[in-house]
Each structure stands twice: as C-alpha cells, then as structure tokens.
Enzyme design. Structure first.
Site, PDB file in Angstrom:
ATOM      1  CB  SER A 155      -0.965  -0.053   1.179  1.00  0.00           C
ATOM      2  OG  SER A 155      -1.995   0.894   1.049  1.00  0.00           O
ATOM      3  CG  ASP A 203      -7.360  -3.421  -2.114  1.00  0.00           C
ATOM      4  OD1 ASP A 203      -7.949  -2.532  -1.474  1.00  0.00           O
ATOM      5  OD2 ASP A 203      -6.138  -3.620  -2.053  1.00  0.00           O
ATOM      6  CG  HIS A 261      -5.558  -2.751   1.235  1.00  0.00           C
ATOM      7  ND1 HIS A 261      -5.004  -2.431   0.008  1.00  0.00           N
ATOM      8  CD2 HIS A 261      -4.955  -1.927   2.140  1.00  0.00           C
ATOM      9  CE1 HIS A 261      -4.113  -1.472   0.158  1.00  0.00           C
ATOM     10  NE2 HIS A 261      -4.050  -1.143   1.449  1.00  0.00           N
TER      11      HIS A 261
END
Length: 276
Positions: free
Chosen positions: A145, A221, A254
């Site tokens: 991320s 995600d 995620h």
C-alpha cells in the site's frame, strides 16, 4: 543501538531494535529477521516498507515471511512507517502524520523537521544494517500500500541500488488519488511538480534502469478503484516498455491475509535476483 526483542524463528532470530535516527530526529524501532544462514556468512537484505497506520510489528507478526526468508537465506528489515515521539508533528486521521510518512522528504512545516523517511530508508537505515557482518550489500525492496508506493519510488529513483523490487496493493499514482493528494500537499506543498518525484507512475516514464517490477493486487480490495488504480501504472510501463508483472488476484482484499498468501512468491522473486 538497543535490542528490545529477540525470538527464535524458523532456525533464525526475529529481533527488534531501537535506535536514534539523526535523519528523523527521533528514536526509531525496526524489525530485523536473521535467517540461520547469517551465522555462516553475509546474507542479502530485503527491505520491507509497511502501509498506513502500521509499525514494524505488522509485517513481522502477520506476513509469515520468516519461513521463506529462512529457506532462501535472506535478512528481512522492516522499519516503522514514520517518525515517532511527543515532539513529532501529527494530524487528525490515519492518513497523515504519525504512521503515514509516505516515504518522502517533507519540505513544508510542521513536517520538515522530522518527516524525512526517504533519506532514512535509502541512506541511514541501510548504513546501519549493512554495517553488521551478517549483511551483504545486495539489496531488494518491497512493501504494501503506502509502503508499495515507497518501494516503487525508491527503486525507480535509485538505479543500481536494488537488485529487485515488488509490491502488494501499491499506491502507484499518489498525485491522482485522495490518499496521495492529501499527503503530498501537506508534506511537499501545492506544487504538483514536486509531487512527481515521489509518484511511481511519473517516475517510470523516465526510468534509466529497466528493473523488472512484480505487483500483486487483490481484485476484492476495498481501495482498488479510489486509491490504488494499478491500471495507471500499467499503462505508463507499457508506454516505455518497462518490464512489469501485474497479477490481479481474484477474491483477495487489502489485508495481511492477502500478503501472507503470496509473500513466499515475492521472496522467491527477490532471492533469484539477489543470488544472481
């Protein structure tokens, strides 16, 4: 340098250290996994950059990476994601300030004094790690991320410094998504030209080294469409013929469940390059 954790793990040792960072002007903690091979000679190093809200603990406790690092003889280095301390500037919310350093060198107040995570990751941290006789100067970099953004931009900005790079769910175009716009405006000011030096989609257009890039992205995600937008980076890579393997993984979100599912493949990817 103070070792504050020391735990046996897959034949090696998972340590956590606290040290004074002159670059950041504060004390920092960093996780270091030494595989069993480190007792016999220098091992290559994989630097892992974590995402928003994380510390050094998230990766070392949730990813399950030590098993694969032990198999391949790789040292894992997982630093914190921002400067820390009572005198370090902070902000409301999770996406700016502590836990959200974005791996840039801030130029704006009140951030400029401490928020120099780019210099910390590129220069100060490796100088400390690679002074240990267990570590070689063969480096790779990866992250998740915000940390995926950091890994990509740092690799692209430093040709020849890393043997390989990969990312999970990276923020590939921070200049074009809310997370990045908020952070870059705060840390670097309103001039978008300054943002481009920390934007992988912009940097790849003029990259002088064609270092192959591996990205895994979960199709489920929750941040895919609004914050991550990997298709922007894919298009930029295709335009300049930069090698990219973008794997869209059905069903994955995620979380660290996603990272744990594919971290073994990423470490194998890095091991092949580090041992070449």
């Amino acid at each position: 340098m103070e070792r504050i954790e020391h735990r046996a793990c897959f034949g090696g040792w998972q340590d956590v250290y606290r040290h004074r960072s002159e670059v950041l002007g504060c004390d920092m903690t960093v996780g270091v996994y030494f595989p069993p091979q480190a007792e016999k000679g220098p091992c290559p190093v994989l630097y892992w950059l974590s995402g928003l809200t994380c510390t050094e603990q998230n990766f070392i406790t949730k990813a399950g990476a030590q098993r694969y690092a032990a198999e391949h003889g790789i040292i894992l280095v997982a630093p914190d994601t921002s400067p820390r301390g009572n005198d370090v500037a902070d902000a409301e919310g999770y996406d700016l300030g502590k836990g959200a350093g974005f791996y840039v060198n801030a130029t704006q107040e009140p951030w400029a004094k401490h928020y120099r995570m780019y210099d910390y990751i590129v220069d100060e941290l490796p100088a400390w790690v690679e002074a240990d006789p267990a570590a070689s100067d063969a480096r790779a970099i990866s992250g998740h991320s915000m940390g995926g953004h950091g890994a990509l931009t740092i690799a692209l900005k430093n040709p020849g410094r890393y043997r390989s790079v990969s990312a999970f769910s990276p923020i590939v175009a921070p200049s074009q998504v809310p997370w990045g716009e908020k952070a870059l405006a705060a840390y670097l000011g309103p001039d978008r030209a300054a943002w481009a030096q920390y934007d992988a989609t912009e940097l790849v257009k003029s990259a002088t080294e064609k270092l192959p890039i591996l990205i895994d992205q979960g199709q489920a995600d929750e941040f895919l469409d609004a914050q991550l937008r990997p298709q922007l980076f894919q298009a930029a890579c295709e335009a300049v013929d930069h090698p990219l393997l973008l794997r869209m993984q059905p069903g994955y979100d995620h979380s660290y469940y996603f990272i744990a599912s594919f971290i073994g493949e990423h470490i194998a990817h890095h091991a092949a390059a580090l041992r070449a």
